[in-house]
Design an enzyme around this catalytic site. Sequence first.
Site, mmCIF file in Angstrom:
data_model
loop_
_atom_site.group_PDB
_atom_site.id
_atom_site.type_symbol
_atom_site.label_atom_id
_atom_site.label_comp_id
_atom_site.label_asym_id
_atom_site.label_seq_id
_atom_site.Cartn_x
_atom_site.Cartn_y
_atom_site.Cartn_z
ATOM 1 N N LYS A 1 127.263 -31.501 4.960
ATOM 2 C CA LYS A 1 126.278 -31.506 6.052
ATOM 3 C C LYS A 1 126.783 -30.681 7.249
ATOM 4 O O LYS A 1 126.072 -29.821 7.766
ATOM 5 C CB LYS A 1 125.989 -32.951 6.512
ATOM 6 N N ARG B 1 121.478 -43.115 9.813
ATOM 7 C CA ARG B 1 122.246 -43.664 8.697
ATOM 8 C C ARG B 1 121.747 -45.046 8.289
ATOM 9 O O ARG B 1 122.277 -45.634 7.351
ATOM 10 C CB ARG B 1 123.711 -43.793 9.121
ATOM 11 N N ARG C 1 139.897 -31.760 3.655
ATOM 12 C CA ARG C 1 139.182 -31.219 4.819
ATOM 13 C C ARG C 1 140.076 -31.106 6.057
ATOM 14 O O ARG C 1 140.859 -31.995 6.345
ATOM 15 C CB ARG C 1 137.991 -32.127 5.155
ATOM 16 N N ARG D 1 141.054 -35.656 10.051
ATOM 17 C CA ARG D 1 140.481 -36.896 10.586
ATOM 18 C C ARG D 1 141.216 -38.122 10.066
ATOM 19 O O ARG D 1 141.621 -38.170 8.912
ATOM 20 C CB ARG D 1 138.994 -36.978 10.194
ATOM 21 N N ARG E 1 133.447 -45.951 3.344
ATOM 22 C CA ARG E 1 132.351 -45.080 3.797
ATOM 23 C C ARG E 1 131.311 -44.909 2.696
ATOM 24 O O ARG E 1 130.105 -44.852 2.975
ATOM 25 C CB ARG E 1 132.917 -43.723 4.229
HETATM 26 P P1 ADP Z 1 130.040 -33.661 5.643
HETATM 27 O O1 ADP Z 1 129.710 -33.117 7.006
HETATM 28 O O2 ADP Z 1 128.814 -33.896 4.814
HETATM 29 O O3 ADP Z 1 130.937 -34.867 5.683
HETATM 30 P P2 ADP Z 1 131.611 -31.207 5.393
HETATM 31 O O4 ADP Z 1 130.628 -30.128 5.679
HETATM 32 O O5 ADP Z 1 132.609 -31.523 6.447
HETATM 33 O O6 ADP Z 1 130.859 -32.535 4.872
HETATM 34 O O7 ADP Z 1 132.369 -30.800 4.052
HETATM 35 C C1 ADP Z 1 133.437 -31.604 3.513
HETATM 36 C C2 ADP Z 1 134.540 -30.683 2.987
HETATM 37 O O8 ADP Z 1 134.050 -30.020 1.813
HETATM 38 C C3 ADP Z 1 134.963 -29.598 3.958
HETATM 39 O O9 ADP Z 1 136.371 -29.414 3.872
HETATM 40 C C4 ADP Z 1 134.193 -28.348 3.496
HETATM 41 O O10 ADP Z 1 134.931 -27.152 3.748
HETATM 42 C C5 ADP Z 1 134.041 -28.603 1.998
HETATM 43 N N1 ADP Z 1 132.752 -28.146 1.462
HETATM 44 C C6 ADP Z 1 131.539 -28.177 2.070
HETATM 45 N N2 ADP Z 1 130.569 -27.676 1.264
HETATM 46 C C7 ADP Z 1 131.191 -27.348 0.109
HETATM 47 C C8 ADP Z 1 130.749 -26.764 -1.137
HETATM 48 N N3 ADP Z 1 129.449 -26.471 -1.338
HETATM 49 N N4 ADP Z 1 131.677 -26.553 -2.098
HETATM 50 C C9 ADP Z 1 132.983 -26.868 -1.892
HETATM 51 N N5 ADP Z 1 133.480 -27.395 -0.758
HETATM 52 C C10 ADP Z 1 132.587 -27.642 0.240
HETATM 53 P P1 AMP Z 2 130.826 -38.575 10.184
HETATM 54 O O1 AMP Z 2 131.515 -37.608 11.100
HETATM 55 O O2 AMP Z 2 129.352 -38.366 10.115
HETATM 56 O O3 AMP Z 2 131.471 -38.632 8.814
HETATM 57 O O4 AMP Z 2 131.007 -40.013 10.847
HETATM 58 C C1 AMP Z 2 132.287 -40.566 11.057
HETATM 59 C C2 AMP Z 2 132.167 -42.050 11.396
HETATM 60 O O5 AMP Z 2 131.451 -42.203 12.638
HETATM 61 C C3 AMP Z 2 131.381 -42.910 10.402
HETATM 62 O O6 AMP Z 2 132.176 -43.348 9.306
HETATM 63 C C4 AMP Z 2 130.950 -44.071 11.308
HETATM 64 O O7 AMP Z 2 132.022 -44.938 11.596
HETATM 65 C C5 AMP Z 2 130.603 -43.340 12.597
HETATM 66 N N1 AMP Z 2 129.191 -42.857 12.617
HETATM 67 C C6 AMP Z 2 128.779 -41.565 12.703
HETATM 68 N N2 AMP Z 2 127.441 -41.482 12.713
HETATM 69 C C7 AMP Z 2 126.982 -42.763 12.624
HETATM 70 C C8 AMP Z 2 125.681 -43.341 12.570
HETATM 71 N N3 AMP Z 2 124.566 -42.580 12.603
HETATM 72 N N4 AMP Z 2 125.591 -44.692 12.471
HETATM 73 C C9 AMP Z 2 126.687 -45.466 12.464
HETATM 74 N N5 AMP Z 2 127.949 -44.985 12.484
HETATM 75 C C10 AMP Z 2 128.111 -43.641 12.571
#
Ligand code: ADP
Ligand code: AMP
Length: 219
Positions: free
Chosen positions: A16, A91, A130, A164, A175
């Site tokens: 995302k 969410r 990541r 993170r 999660r």
């Molecule tokens: P989200 O925001 O949904 O948690 P991220 O965009 O941070 O996910 O992506 C999670 C990890 O996977 C990051 O390290 C990113 O570089 C990698 N990633 C994202 N999209 C892809 C893809 N299509 N193929 C492989 N790796 C990906």
């Molecule tokens: P994310 O960066 O989206 O993976 O979110 C990291 C963490 O932030 C999650 O595991 C939750 O603890 C909190 N969080 C982020 N967005 C939300 C949401 N919309 N509702 C509740 N908790 C959230």
Amino acid sequence: MTQTNIILLGPPGAGKGTQAKRLVDERQMVQLSTGDMLREARTSGTEMGRRVAAVMDAGHLVTDDIVIGLIEERLTTGKAGGGYIFDGFPRTLKQADALGDLLQRLGQKLDAVIEIRVDDEVLKDRIVGRYTCGNCGAVYHDKYRPTKVPGVCDTCGSTNMKRRADDTEEALRTRMLAYYRDTSPLIGYYYALRQLTTIDGLAPMDTVAEAVAKVLDKR
Ligand code: ADP
Ligand code: AMP
């Protein structure tokens, strides 16, 4: 500027944030990531940031009121640019309803909900590999998207790379549970509202970006 508001929906690691950043660059859209907002609150040491720290690190959801408040503040005070990308919000069904109400109140609408679908098996690998640039927020991965020069951000040149606290196997299990229990019902909800499009998040990042662009351009 035409304004398009979308939700990116998917489990942690679906891609995302990666896709949101591209839309910000390519379409002047505004990324609203509640995860980023909560992490900022922690870094700046606000009372709310301190309260949510342990909850986030363990992988639980923070309360609806907190995240709805954050989104409301941004929607009512910030610039909309080419439209909003809701990333990691809503969410829960309560958050989804609150977003619908807020947009309506502001005379805006939701244009699309894009579900980035992936298999659970890839998520551990994506999450534990990541890292992000602490300066500009660019998202990298040890295997799938390493920086060109190790430890140096391709975008801004910063060497402040971060991992993170919740990107561990253990927190990921919590999660995922939160995702399936509280967030995945939104897929059915937006499907019923005829707003859902599902795309393949297992494809390479560029291919996923093309699929996202297709949804936006179809409109
Ligand atoms: P989200 O925001 O949904 O948690 P991220 O965009 O941070 O996910 O992506 C999670 C990890 O996977 C990051 O390290 C990113 O570089 C990698 N990633 C994202 N999209 C892809 C893809 N299509 N193929 C492989 N790796 C990906
Ligand atoms: P994310 O960066 O989206 O993976 O979110 C990291 C963490 O932030 C999650 O595991 C939750 O603890 C909190 N969080 C982020 N967005 C939300 C949401 N919309 N509702 C509740 N908790 C959230």
